[in-house]
Design a protein around this motif. Structure first.
Motif, PDB file in Angstrom:
ATOM      1  N   LYS A  64       2.256  80.551  34.654  1.00  0.00           N
ATOM      2  CA  LYS A  64       0.895  80.914  34.252  1.00  0.00           C
ATOM      3  C   LYS A  64       0.629  82.398  34.484  1.00  0.00           C
ATOM      4  O   LYS A  64      -0.046  83.040  33.689  1.00  0.00           O
ATOM      5  N   PHE A  65       1.171  82.940  35.558  1.00  0.00           N
ATOM      6  CA  PHE A  65       0.940  84.348  35.863  1.00  0.00           C
ATOM      7  C   PHE A  65       1.683  85.259  34.892  1.00  0.00           C
ATOM      8  O   PHE A  65       1.180  86.310  34.512  1.00  0.00           O
ATOM      9  N   ASP A  91      -7.026  87.750  38.395  1.00  0.00           N
ATOM     10  CA  ASP A  91      -5.839  86.964  38.056  1.00  0.00           C
ATOM     11  C   ASP A  91      -4.820  87.002  39.189  1.00  0.00           C
ATOM     12  O   ASP A  91      -4.210  85.988  39.515  1.00  0.00           O
ATOM     13  N   ARG A  92      -4.664  88.167  39.784  1.00  0.00           N
ATOM     14  CA  ARG A  92      -3.709  88.296  40.896  1.00  0.00           C
ATOM     15  C   ARG A  92      -4.189  87.526  42.125  1.00  0.00           C
ATOM     16  O   ARG A  92      -3.407  86.864  42.802  1.00  0.00           O
ATOM     17  N   ILE A  93      -5.486  87.592  42.415  1.00  0.00           N
ATOM     18  CA  ILE A  93      -6.034  86.851  43.553  1.00  0.00           C
ATOM     19  C   ILE A  93      -5.920  85.350  43.323  1.00  0.00           C
ATOM     20  O   ILE A  93      -5.519  84.607  44.216  1.00  0.00           O
ATOM     21  N   PHE A 128      -0.643  79.994  44.699  1.00  0.00           N
ATOM     22  CA  PHE A 128       0.740  80.040  45.160  1.00  0.00           C
ATOM     23  C   PHE A 128       0.806  79.702  46.647  1.00  0.00           C
ATOM     24  O   PHE A 128       1.650  78.926  47.087  1.00  0.00           O
ATOM     25  N   ALA A 129      -0.097  80.274  47.423  1.00  0.00           N
ATOM     26  CA  ALA A 129      -0.126  80.003  48.861  1.00  0.00           C
ATOM     27  C   ALA A 129      -0.475  78.548  49.148  1.00  0.00           C
ATOM     28  O   ALA A 129       0.110  77.935  50.049  1.00  0.00           O
ATOM     29  N   LEU A 130      -1.419  77.990  48.396  1.00  0.00           N
ATOM     30  CA  LEU A 130      -1.764  76.578  48.600  1.00  0.00           C
ATOM     31  C   LEU A 130      -0.577  75.660  48.348  1.00  0.00           C
ATOM     32  O   LEU A 130      -0.286  74.761  49.145  1.00  0.00           O
ATOM     33  N   VAL A 131       0.106  75.869  47.248  1.00  0.00           N
ATOM     34  CA  VAL A 131       1.277  75.046  46.935  1.00  0.00           C
ATOM     35  C   VAL A 131       2.342  75.232  48.000  1.00  0.00           C
ATOM     36  O   VAL A 131       2.942  74.271  48.476  1.00  0.00           O
ATOM     37  N   LEU A 132       2.567  76.461  48.395  1.00  0.00           N
ATOM     38  CA  LEU A 132       3.590  76.748  49.397  1.00  0.00           C
ATOM     39  C   LEU A 132       3.245  76.151  50.755  1.00  0.00           C
ATOM     40  O   LEU A 132       4.099  75.577  51.426  1.00  0.00           O
ATOM     41  N   ILE A 133       1.992  76.241  51.143  1.00  0.00           N
ATOM     42  CA  ILE A 133       1.583  75.717  52.453  1.00  0.00           C
ATOM     43  C   ILE A 133       1.662  74.196  52.484  1.00  0.00           C
ATOM     44  O   ILE A 133       2.267  73.610  53.382  1.00  0.00           O
ATOM     45  N   PHE A 134       1.060  73.537  51.496  1.00  0.00           N
ATOM     46  CA  PHE A 134       1.043  72.077  51.526  1.00  0.00           C
ATOM     47  C   PHE A 134       2.422  71.481  51.248  1.00  0.00           C
ATOM     48  O   PHE A 134       2.875  70.590  51.967  1.00  0.00           O
TER      49      PHE A 134
END
Length: 74
Positions: A29-30, A40-42, A48-54
């Motif tokens: 998507k990015f 868009d970057r934020i 990305f961080a949410l997917v990576l963390i969970f």
């Protein structure tokens, strides 16, 4: 014996799928946006961080649980 390992293996596979498909989707998507704005970057970094963390938490927890089960049974 197998049932002790069933849930950690299931969570390991499911969290690996979450990581693979979730991160792939966010990166795709990015890259579609030609010149990404600041929002868009934020948005990308947050998702990305949410997917990576969970996904990473479940993945690491499954590995730790499997190591615990293996060392407990020996």
């Amino acid at each position: 014996m197998f049932w002790d390992y069933y849930y950690p293996l299931l969570f390991l596979v499911l969290s690996a799928l979450i990581l693979y498909f979730g991160l792939r989707k966010e990166v795709r998507k990015f890259k579609v946006t030609g010149d990404p704005s600041l929002m868009d970057r934020i948005y990308f970094l947050f998702n990305f961080a949410l997917v990576l963390i969970f996904g990473g938490t479940f993945f690491a927890g499954s590995i730790v649980r499997l190591i615990y089960l293996v060392t407990k049974s020996t």
